[in-house]
Design a protein around this motif. Structure first.
Motif, mmCIF file in Angstrom:
data_model
loop_
_atom_site.group_PDB
_atom_site.id
_atom_site.type_symbol
_atom_site.label_atom_id
_atom_site.label_comp_id
_atom_site.label_asym_id
_atom_site.label_seq_id
_atom_site.Cartn_x
_atom_site.Cartn_y
_atom_site.Cartn_z
ATOM 1 N N UNK A 57 0.828 -1.203 0.000
ATOM 2 C CA UNK A 57 0.000 0.000 0.000
ATOM 3 C C UNK A 57 0.867 1.260 0.000
ATOM 4 N N UNK A 58 1.919 1.266 0.786
ATOM 5 C CA UNK A 58 2.818 2.411 0.827
ATOM 6 C C UNK A 58 3.565 2.557 -0.498
ATOM 7 N N UNK A 59 3.880 1.436 -1.136
ATOM 8 C CA UNK A 59 4.569 1.475 -2.417
ATOM 9 C C UNK A 59 3.715 2.201 -3.467
ATOM 10 N N UNK A 60 2.419 1.890 -3.483
ATOM 11 C CA UNK A 60 1.516 2.546 -4.433
ATOM 12 C C UNK A 60 1.367 4.029 -4.092
ATOM 13 N N UNK A 61 1.223 4.340 -2.828
ATOM 14 C CA UNK A 61 1.056 5.739 -2.435
ATOM 15 C C UNK A 61 2.322 6.551 -2.726
ATOM 16 N N UNK A 62 3.474 5.921 -2.529
ATOM 17 C CA UNK A 62 4.730 6.614 -2.844
ATOM 18 C C UNK A 62 4.840 6.868 -4.346
ATOM 19 N N UNK A 63 4.421 5.904 -5.142
ATOM 20 C CA UNK A 63 4.451 6.081 -6.596
ATOM 21 C C UNK A 63 3.521 7.199 -7.033
ATOM 22 N N UNK A 64 2.426 7.368 -6.322
ATOM 23 C CA UNK A 64 1.529 8.478 -6.637
ATOM 24 C C UNK A 64 2.177 9.824 -6.329
ATOM 25 N N UNK A 65 3.041 9.846 -5.322
ATOM 26 C CA UNK A 65 3.744 11.098 -5.001
ATOM 27 C C UNK A 65 4.875 11.385 -5.992
ATOM 28 N N UNK A 66 5.570 10.315 -6.419
ATOM 29 C CA UNK A 66 6.753 10.506 -7.268
ATOM 30 C C UNK A 66 6.441 10.424 -8.760
ATOM 31 N N UNK A 67 5.266 9.901 -9.096
ATOM 32 C CA UNK A 67 4.911 9.744 -10.496
ATOM 33 C C UNK A 67 5.465 8.492 -11.148
ATOM 34 N N UNK A 197 -3.526 -4.142 -14.963
ATOM 35 C CA UNK A 197 -3.668 -2.720 -15.281
ATOM 36 C C UNK A 197 -4.607 -1.971 -14.348
ATOM 37 N N UNK A 198 -5.272 -2.688 -13.438
ATOM 38 C CA UNK A 198 -6.233 -2.032 -12.558
ATOM 39 C C UNK A 198 -5.779 -1.996 -11.106
ATOM 40 N N UNK A 199 -4.637 -2.590 -10.795
ATOM 41 C CA UNK A 199 -4.163 -2.605 -9.425
ATOM 42 C C UNK A 199 -3.500 -3.928 -9.095
ATOM 43 N N UNK A 200 -3.198 -4.100 -7.831
ATOM 44 C CA UNK A 200 -2.512 -5.301 -7.362
ATOM 45 C C UNK A 200 -3.526 -6.247 -6.730
ATOM 46 N N UNK A 201 -3.661 -7.427 -7.289
ATOM 47 C CA UNK A 201 -4.492 -8.457 -6.667
ATOM 48 C C UNK A 201 -3.751 -8.950 -5.431
ATOM 49 N N UNK A 202 -4.368 -8.800 -4.279
ATOM 50 C CA UNK A 202 -3.718 -9.192 -3.021
ATOM 51 C C UNK A 202 -3.973 -10.649 -2.674
ATOM 52 N N UNK A 203 -5.223 -11.039 -2.683
ATOM 53 C CA UNK A 203 -5.569 -12.435 -2.383
ATOM 54 C C UNK A 203 -6.873 -12.793 -3.068
ATOM 55 N N UNK A 204 -7.085 -14.088 -3.238
ATOM 56 C CA UNK A 204 -8.201 -14.591 -4.039
ATOM 57 C C UNK A 204 -8.864 -15.759 -3.320
ATOM 58 N N UNK A 205 -10.189 -15.799 -3.384
ATOM 59 C CA UNK A 205 -10.947 -16.942 -2.877
ATOM 60 C C UNK A 205 -11.530 -17.712 -4.051
ATOM 61 N N UNK A 457 -11.108 2.255 -21.713
ATOM 62 C CA UNK A 457 -11.800 3.408 -21.118
ATOM 63 C C UNK A 457 -11.972 3.216 -19.619
ATOM 64 N N UNK A 458 -12.307 1.996 -19.209
ATOM 65 C CA UNK A 458 -12.453 1.710 -17.783
ATOM 66 C C UNK A 458 -11.101 1.731 -17.077
ATOM 67 N N UNK A 459 -10.050 1.319 -17.772
ATOM 68 C CA UNK A 459 -8.699 1.424 -17.207
ATOM 69 C C UNK A 459 -8.422 2.873 -16.816
ATOM 70 N N UNK A 460 -8.717 3.797 -17.689
ATOM 71 C CA UNK A 460 -8.431 5.210 -17.396
ATOM 72 C C UNK A 460 -9.405 5.796 -16.378
ATOM 73 N N UNK A 461 -10.582 5.193 -16.274
ATOM 74 C CA UNK A 461 -11.517 5.625 -15.228
ATOM 75 C C UNK A 461 -10.968 5.268 -13.849
ATOM 76 N N UNK A 462 -10.510 4.034 -13.687
ATOM 77 C CA UNK A 462 -10.045 3.569 -12.382
ATOM 78 C C UNK A 462 -8.572 3.905 -12.119
ATOM 79 N N UNK A 463 -7.842 4.236 -13.146
ATOM 80 C CA UNK A 463 -6.422 4.577 -13.004
ATOM 81 C C UNK A 463 -6.113 5.773 -13.914
ATOM 82 N N UNK A 464 -6.675 6.938 -13.591
ATOM 83 C CA UNK A 464 -6.556 8.094 -14.487
ATOM 84 C C UNK A 464 -5.122 8.571 -14.700
#
Length: 478
Positions: A57-67, A197-205, A457-464
């Motif tokens: 989670x911190x890795x993603x947030x840091x990437x949002x700060x640094x681009x 392309x939509x995020x990191x899958x953490x766990x699956x059932x 289009x949905x990719x850019x909606x969820x990950x603009x």
């Protein structure tokens, strides 16, 4: 076989195929990433190991700060740069591999995305349970399998999406959400088959199936009989799993096939006598002849004879469902300094198979430098749940193994042949699989995947900010 070719073969034969690869080139200041195809070595900013939910989670947030751009990697057997991006950060999920919950009564299991099918099989096998859908190898990570929405040998299930109950997703905004057919349901068919392309899958059932004892039946048929054979003998009987191969040997090129069916064994009570999980072995004769088939037509003919004979000798063999899924692949290991082996996979409607093979043969018989080593055929029932669905109707899936050079000239030659094959596939109302090198044109992609514009289009909606990136998106989505 010419001396130079034989020398190259012997060198390649002594090296083991390493599969997914990260390495640090000493002549570069940045890490160089590649995948199993080894055709896109690329400088990246860094490679980060997934250690825990908070860290990710911190890795993603840091990437949002640094681009920074982020890509997600497992075993990296997607062969078109799906798991990395120039100058980006690779998140290596392999160590994020715990089994979080297993409920034998409900027949469900929850695992972290870096767990492999082998991890799952070892946990559930003692309880008489099995997975429903997986690749024909058990080395792949679950997150990767979801991201490409795999299919398998069981003819009664479609794609992997059929077996997923829910998953947790770390979004581009750094939030963790639950996704299912009821909760955040818009994302369910986007992330599965969404290539990271939509995020990191953490766990699956997943839902599981009962392990069963099967009896093996193999026969040789002509390609023109295959569709009717499948519809009459397989689809309407007690066949539980099915696999076929069509010859690429010059003497029987795209004409002779062998088909293998697994039916419920009469002595089902003997399941426990056969349920020890088999381990992969390097089998000397198949490995040697596959090696020879890379370099000569004689080798291809001999390798086909061996495959056909070996499979027919297995008639009547008893094997559990879990072990049918653990196919032996060590003999396919391959390494060369100048060549690689890539996959292509084409889907064609069941009724079109014979005409399709005729057209495919007409093209490939004129492509003498195109080194086709194997074609495996599986069945995939119609399944349009995923937005990037490849099975618009009931399909046969043809998995092609191709040996090619790594030079620009070699890649161009392979590209030209593959585009011809895809044109034929599309003419027969088929499609092709996306985890492989981006040889297809943008027009071919749009034709095979008519919902692709909606997907991007949905990719850019969820990950603009396009935080999650890879070569696949750059090639077809931007």
């Amino acid at each position: 076989m010419k001396k130079k070719a034989m020398a190259s073969f012997l060198i390649g034969y002594t090296l083991l195929f390493t599969g997914s690869v990260y390495w640090h080139g000493q002549q570069f200041s940045q890490p160089i990433a590649s995948d199993a195809g080894q055709l896109l070595p690329t400088a990246v900013k860094s490679i980060e190991q997934a250690e825990g939910e908070k860290q990710l989670q911190e890795m993603v947030r840091r990437a949002n700060r640094t681009g920074d751009k982020l890509s997600i990697a497992g075993m990296q057997h997607s062969q078109g740069g799906h798991t990395y991006y120039p100058g980006g950060t690779i998140i290596d999920m392999k160590k994020y591999n715990k089994i979080l919950q297993f409920d034998p009564k409900r027949q469900t299991i929850t695992v972290q995305a870096g767990a492999t099918w082998d991890d799952i099989q070892r946990r559930i096998n003692p309880y008489g349970l099995s997975v429903k859908v997986m690749q024909s190898q058990n080395i792949f990570t679950i997150g990767g399998a979801l991201s490409v929405n795999v299919h398998g040998r069981d003819i009664h299930y479609g794609s992997l999406i059929d077996t997923v109950e829910s998953f947790r997703l770390l979004t581009a905004a750094g939030e963790i959400i639950n996704v299912s057919r009821e909760e955040n349901k818009e994302l369910f068919p986007l992330v599965i088959g969404g290539y990271g392309l939509f995020g990191i899958i953490l766990d699956v059932t997943f839902s599981l199936a009962k392990d069963e004892l099967y009896e093996t039946h193999t026969r040789v048929i002509d390609y023109s009989q295959y569709s009717s054979y499948f519809q009459n003998a397989v689809n309407s009987s007690q066949v539980k799993m099915h696999l076929a191969r069509i010859s690429v040997a010059p003497d029987t090129f795209l004409r002779e096939m062998y088909v293998t069916d697994w039916t419920n064994a009469k002595d089902e009570h003997k399941l426990t006598a056969y349920n020890q999980l088999k381990e992969d072995r390097i089998i000397a004769a198949p490995k040697l002849l596959l090696g020879l088939s890379r370099y000569s037509d004689w080798g291809k003919d001999k390798f086909w004879e061996l495959q056909r004979t070996y499979m027919k000798k297995g008639n009547g063999k008893l094997e559990t469902r879990n072990n049918v899924m653990r196919s032996e692949t060590a003999f396919m290991e391959y390494e060369s300094s100048s060549r690689t082996e890539v996959l292509q996979e084409y889907f064609v409607p069941v009724s079109e198979f014979a005409d399709y093979i005729d057209d495919l043969r007409n093209v490939l018989e004129n492509e003498k430098d195109f080194n086709l080593l194997n074609i495996t055929v599986r069945y995939v029932g119609k399944d349009e749940q995923a937005v990037l669905s490849y099975a618009k109707v009931d399909m046969f899936a043809l998995v092609l193994l191709i040996n090619q050079g790594r030079s620009s000239k070699d890649m161009k030659q392979t590209e030209e042949v593959i585009r011809k094959m895809i044109d034929i596939t599309l003419q027969h109302n088929g499609s092709y699989y996306l985890p492989y090198y981006s040889y297809p044109t943008k027009d071919q992609f749009d034709t095979a995947y008519p919902h692709s514009k909606e997907f991007f289009r949905m990719k850019r909606k969820y990950d603009p900010d396009e935080r999650f990136m890879n070569f696949f998106y750059r090639e077809y989505g931007q």
